[in-house]
Write an enzyme that holds these catalytic residues in place. Structure first.
Site, PDB file in Angstrom:
ATOM      1  N   LYS A 160       0.909   4.951  -1.631  1.00  0.00           N
ATOM      2  CA  LYS A 160       0.828   3.496  -1.445  1.00  0.00           C
ATOM      3  C   LYS A 160       2.233   3.051  -1.050  1.00  0.00           C
ATOM      4  CE  LYS A 160      -0.940  -0.667  -3.680  1.00  0.00           C
ATOM      5  NZ  LYS A 160      -1.535  -1.292  -2.506  1.00  0.00           N
TER       6      LYS A 160
HETATM    7  N1  PMP Z   1      -6.531   0.121   0.560  1.00  0.00           N
HETATM    8  C1  PMP Z   1      -5.384  -0.547   0.712  1.00  0.00           C
HETATM    9  C2  PMP Z   1      -4.679  -0.475   2.016  1.00  0.00           C
HETATM   10  C3  PMP Z   1      -4.866  -1.300  -0.346  1.00  0.00           C
HETATM   11  O1  PMP Z   1      -3.714  -1.978  -0.204  1.00  0.00           O
HETATM   12  C4  PMP Z   1      -5.579  -1.359  -1.561  1.00  0.00           C
HETATM   13  C5  PMP Z   1      -5.041  -2.182  -2.702  1.00  0.00           C
HETATM   14  N2  PMP Z   1      -4.167  -1.421  -3.490  1.00  0.00           N
HETATM   15  C6  PMP Z   1      -6.773  -0.648  -1.682  1.00  0.00           C
HETATM   16  C7  PMP Z   1      -7.225   0.081  -0.581  1.00  0.00           C
HETATM   17  C8  PMP Z   1      -7.566  -0.664  -2.937  1.00  0.00           C
HETATM   18  O2  PMP Z   1      -6.902   0.049  -3.934  1.00  0.00           O
HETATM   19  P1  PMP Z   1      -7.072  -0.301  -5.480  1.00  0.00           P
HETATM   20  O3  PMP Z   1      -8.525  -0.449  -5.719  1.00  0.00           O
HETATM   21  O4  PMP Z   1      -6.493   0.894  -6.166  1.00  0.00           O
HETATM   22  O5  PMP Z   1      -6.314  -1.537  -5.734  1.00  0.00           O
END
Ligand code: PMP
Length: 296
Positions: A160
Site C-alpha cells: 500500500k
Molecule cells: N484498493 C485500494 C487502491 C485502496 O486504497 C483500498 C483502501 N485501502 C482498498 C483497495 C481496500 O482495502 P481495505 O479494505 O484493506 O481498506
C-alpha cells in the site's frame, strides 16, 4: 460540528516517531526522500465505538508494505497497534478514521535511499462516509479510468505504497471533473481491477464475483465481505473478470476501510441496481464493525 480546518491546522495529537506531538507540529522537511521519490507506505483504518476494526491486520500490512519497499519500520506490529489506540484516546475519538504512514526521511537525497531513516506517524480524525450517503443510497456513478493498474513486474503492487496512488488520484480527478463520483480501473491486461481506493464486487444470479487481486490490493474489507457472504451460504467466485461481462451483472458494490460497502449505480456504460444481496452484505458489514456480528 464546526467547519473543519485544513489537515495541517487542527487541534489534537499525532503520534510521531514514538511520541505524541501537537497536531500542528507533526511536520517533515521539504527534502524528505518520501516527498521526492514516493518512498512512503500507509494504512487507512476505522474505529467504531472506540474499537479499531481489524487493527492488527492493518499494522501487519503496514509492516509488509514497508518491507516490499525495502525498509523496515522500527516499531513492531504490537507497538503500532498500541500507538494507534493511544492516538484514539489522546484525541478523545470513538468513531474515527486513522492514518498510519511510514516513510523514508531526509538523511539522503537522490534516488538511492540506503542512508535514510524510516519514520512512522499516526493521525486520526472524525470522518463520515467516504461517498456522499445520498449518492451512495442510489449507487455511486463510476467513470472508466484512463490509467490501468500496473503489472506486478512493473511496480510493487501488493504494497500500500503512496506511489501507486498517483494513477488513482489522476483517475479520480478525471472522474470528478466529468461529473462522476469515482472511477473503475482496469488492469494492464484489460481485466476489471478495482476503484481508485476500494475493491470491486459484482452480483449475478445470487452469486458474488470479484476480480483476483493479483495486481492490486487484496483489501481487508474485501476479505471480510467474502467471509460474510460465505457465512450466508452465498457462493463467492474470485476470478478474472473482463469488461465484456459487466453488462451481465445485476449489482455492483465497492469495499474498503474508508468506503465500507458502497453501492454502485453505474460504471461507464454499464448500469446496476441496488439489490437485496448488496444490501444484506452492507448490513452484515455494518453489524460486524459495530460488534453486532462476531468479528472472526
Ligand atoms: N484498493 C485500494 C487502491 C485502496 O486504497 C483500498 C483502501 N485501502 C482498498 C483497495 C481496500 O482495502 P481495505 O479494505 O484493506 O481498506
Amino acid at each position: 460540528m464546526a467547519e473543519q480546518r485544513t489537515f495541517d491546522d487542527r487541534d489534537g495529537w499525532i503520534w510521531f516517531d514514538g511520541k505524541l506531538v501537537p497536531w500542528r507540529e507533526a511536520n517533515v522537511h521539504v527534502l524528505t526522500h518520501a516527498l521526492h521519490y514516493a518512498s512512503s507506505v500507509f494504512e487507512g483504518q476505522r474505529a467504531y465505538n472506540g474499537e479499531i476494526f481489524k487493527l492488527t491486520e492493518h499494522s501487519q500490512r503496514l509492516h509488509k508494505s514497508a518491507q516490499i519497499l525495502g525498509f523496515e519500520i522500527p516499531w513492531s506490529v504490537a507497538e503500532i497497534d498500541a500507538a494507534c489506540r493511544e492516538v484514539l484516546k489522546a484525541n478523545k475519538l470513538v468513531d474515527a478514521y486513522m492514518r498510519p504512514v511510514a516513510w523514508r526521511g531526509s538523511e539522503q537525497m537522490g534516488v538511492s535511499a540506503q542512508g535514510t531513516k524510516p519514520h512512522l506517524a499516526i493521525a486520526a480524525w472524525e470522518w463520515g462516509k467516504y461517498f456522499d450517503p445520498k449518492l451512495a443510497a442510489k449507487g455511486i456513478r463510476l467513470d472508466i479510468a484512463r490509467y490501468r493498474r500496473p503489472a506486478p513486474y512493473t511496480a510493487p503492487v501488493h504494497s500500500k505504497a503512496a506511489g501507486l496512488y498517483m494513477i488513482a488520484t489522476l483517475s479520480r480527478q478525471q472522474a470528478e471533473g466529468r461529473g462522476y463520483d469515482d472511477a473503475l480501473m482496469f488492469d494492464w491486461r484489460g481485466q476489471v481491477a478495482e476503484a481508485t481506493g476500494a475493491n470491486a464486487f459484482f452480483v449475478r444470479d445470487g452469486q458474488l464475483h470479484t476480480p483476483t487481486p493479483d495486481c492490486f490490493l487484496d483489501g481487508i474489507t474485501r476479505r471480510t465481505v467474502m467471509d460474510l457472504a460465505r457465512n450466508r451460504g452465498i457462493e463467492v467466485v474470485e476470478r478474472a473478470i473482463w469488461p465484456e461481462e459487466l453488462e451481465t451483472f445485476e449489482q455492483m458494490f465497492l469495499t474498503g476501510s474508508a468506503a465500507e460497502v458502497t453501492f454502485v449505480g453505474s460504471a461507464g456504460p454499464w448500469s446496476f441496481e441496488v439489490g437485496e444481496l448488496s444490501r444484506t452484505l452492507a448490513k452484515d458489514y455494518d453489524d460486524t464493525v459495530n460488534g453486532r456480528l462476531p468479528n472472526r
